[in-house]
Write a protein that holds these residues in place. Structure first.
Motif, mmCIF file in Angstrom:
data_model
loop_
_atom_site.group_PDB
_atom_site.id
_atom_site.type_symbol
_atom_site.label_atom_id
_atom_site.label_comp_id
_atom_site.label_asym_id
_atom_site.label_seq_id
_atom_site.Cartn_x
_atom_site.Cartn_y
_atom_site.Cartn_z
ATOM 1 N N HIS A 1 5.575 23.623 -27.628
ATOM 2 C CA HIS A 1 5.932 23.717 -26.198
ATOM 3 C C HIS A 1 5.993 22.384 -25.703
ATOM 4 C CE1 HIS A 1 7.407 25.214 -22.182
ATOM 5 N NE2 HIS A 1 6.369 24.837 -21.718
ATOM 6 N N ILE A 2 4.727 21.965 -25.413
ATOM 7 C CA ILE A 2 4.281 20.488 -24.843
ATOM 8 C C ILE A 2 5.051 19.563 -25.497
ATOM 9 C CG2 ILE A 2 2.462 19.218 -24.716
ATOM 10 C CD1 ILE A 2 0.481 21.445 -24.710
ATOM 11 N N LEU A 3 4.961 19.497 -26.657
ATOM 12 C CA LEU A 3 5.757 18.500 -27.568
ATOM 13 C C LEU A 3 7.265 18.338 -27.134
ATOM 14 C CD1 LEU A 3 6.201 16.361 -29.886
ATOM 15 C CD2 LEU A 3 6.460 18.385 -31.459
ATOM 16 N N GLU A 4 8.101 19.649 -27.087
ATOM 17 C CA GLU A 4 9.430 19.853 -26.886
ATOM 18 C C GLU A 4 9.620 19.130 -25.379
ATOM 19 O OE1 GLU A 4 12.284 20.649 -28.592
ATOM 20 O OE2 GLU A 4 11.042 21.145 -30.408
ATOM 21 N N ILE A 5 9.001 19.631 -24.411
ATOM 22 C CA ILE A 5 9.401 19.357 -23.035
ATOM 23 C C ILE A 5 8.872 17.886 -22.831
ATOM 24 C CG2 ILE A 5 8.488 19.815 -20.741
ATOM 25 C CD1 ILE A 5 9.991 22.333 -22.061
ATOM 26 N N ASN B 1 11.739 15.135 -21.712
ATOM 27 C CA ASN B 1 11.707 14.417 -20.507
ATOM 28 C C ASN B 1 11.771 12.839 -20.711
ATOM 29 O OD1 ASN B 1 11.561 16.801 -18.976
ATOM 30 N ND2 ASN B 1 9.380 16.581 -19.019
ATOM 31 N N THR B 2 11.212 12.619 -21.909
ATOM 32 C CA THR B 2 11.026 11.141 -21.948
ATOM 33 C C THR B 2 12.195 10.728 -22.734
ATOM 34 O OG1 THR B 2 8.645 11.412 -22.334
ATOM 35 C CG2 THR B 2 9.628 9.302 -23.098
ATOM 36 N N THR C 1 8.920 22.645 -37.009
ATOM 37 C CA THR C 1 7.994 21.931 -36.891
ATOM 38 C C THR C 1 6.781 22.603 -37.471
ATOM 39 O OG1 THR C 1 8.816 21.127 -34.762
ATOM 40 C CG2 THR C 1 6.539 20.537 -35.250
ATOM 41 N N TYR C 2 5.911 22.194 -38.374
ATOM 42 C CA TYR C 2 4.963 22.753 -38.999
ATOM 43 C C TYR C 2 3.730 22.100 -38.038
ATOM 44 C CZ TYR C 2 7.840 24.197 -42.576
ATOM 45 O OH TYR C 2 8.939 24.758 -43.461
ATOM 46 N N LEU C 3 2.499 22.825 -37.972
ATOM 47 C CA LEU C 3 1.403 22.510 -37.408
ATOM 48 C C LEU C 3 0.893 21.013 -37.542
ATOM 49 C CD1 LEU C 3 -0.753 23.139 -35.205
ATOM 50 C CD2 LEU C 3 -2.134 24.007 -37.177
ATOM 51 N N ILE D 1 10.711 20.894 -17.315
ATOM 52 C CA ILE D 1 11.969 20.193 -17.929
ATOM 53 C C ILE D 1 12.408 19.623 -16.647
ATOM 54 C CG2 ILE D 1 14.060 20.151 -18.700
ATOM 55 C CD1 ILE D 1 13.095 22.220 -20.894
ATOM 56 N N LYS D 2 12.578 18.143 -16.558
ATOM 57 C CA LYS D 2 13.173 17.654 -15.451
ATOM 58 C C LYS D 2 14.755 17.960 -15.475
ATOM 59 C CE LYS D 2 9.611 14.249 -15.361
ATOM 60 N NZ LYS D 2 8.822 12.872 -15.785
#
Length: 116
Positions: free
Chosen positions: A22-26, A30-31, A46-48, A115-116
């Motif tokens: 979730h952190i990675l996706e958002i 955004n970037t 996405t694997y761990l 999400i912006k």
């Protein structure tokens, strides 16, 4: 090892993986925009180990976790493999799992990840 204990390990691991993704996706949306996966040639699943390495790989993710936290998260890869193959983990590995769970959950709900 009983089923309840293994279930607890798996539950912690699942929450960690879900929160990291979730952190990675958002952050990447955004970037870099909604097509960030195509831009960086990242496949859909996405694997761990891929998720954790992304926090080293992409500059926009470098400030989310400290170097200590990233080292701790990196140790999860071997622990994850043991849990998924139903191999017992040591009490030290369990403490690492709980510590990583705390680290990730502290980072996840921040306003920064809307999400912006």
């Amino acid at each position: 090892m009983n089923k309840e204990t293994m279930f607890k390990f798996y539950e912690l691991l699942c929450e960690i993986e879900t929160s990291l993704i979730h952190i990675l996706e958002i952050e990447m949306k955004n970037t870099h925009g909604p097509l960030w996966r195509k831009i960086f040639y990242v496949e859909g699943r996405t694997y761990l180990h891929d998720t954790i390495s992304s926090f080293f790989r992409f500059a926009s993710l470098n400030d989310i976790f400290s170097s200590y936290e990233l080292r701790e998260l990196r140790t999860l890869i071997n622990i994850r493999n043991k849990i998924c193959h139903m191999i017992s983990i040591s009490s030290e590995e369990f403490q690492t799992l709980k510590g990583c769970h705390s680290i990730v959950l502290q980072k996840g709900p921040r306003q920064h990840y809307i999400i912006k």
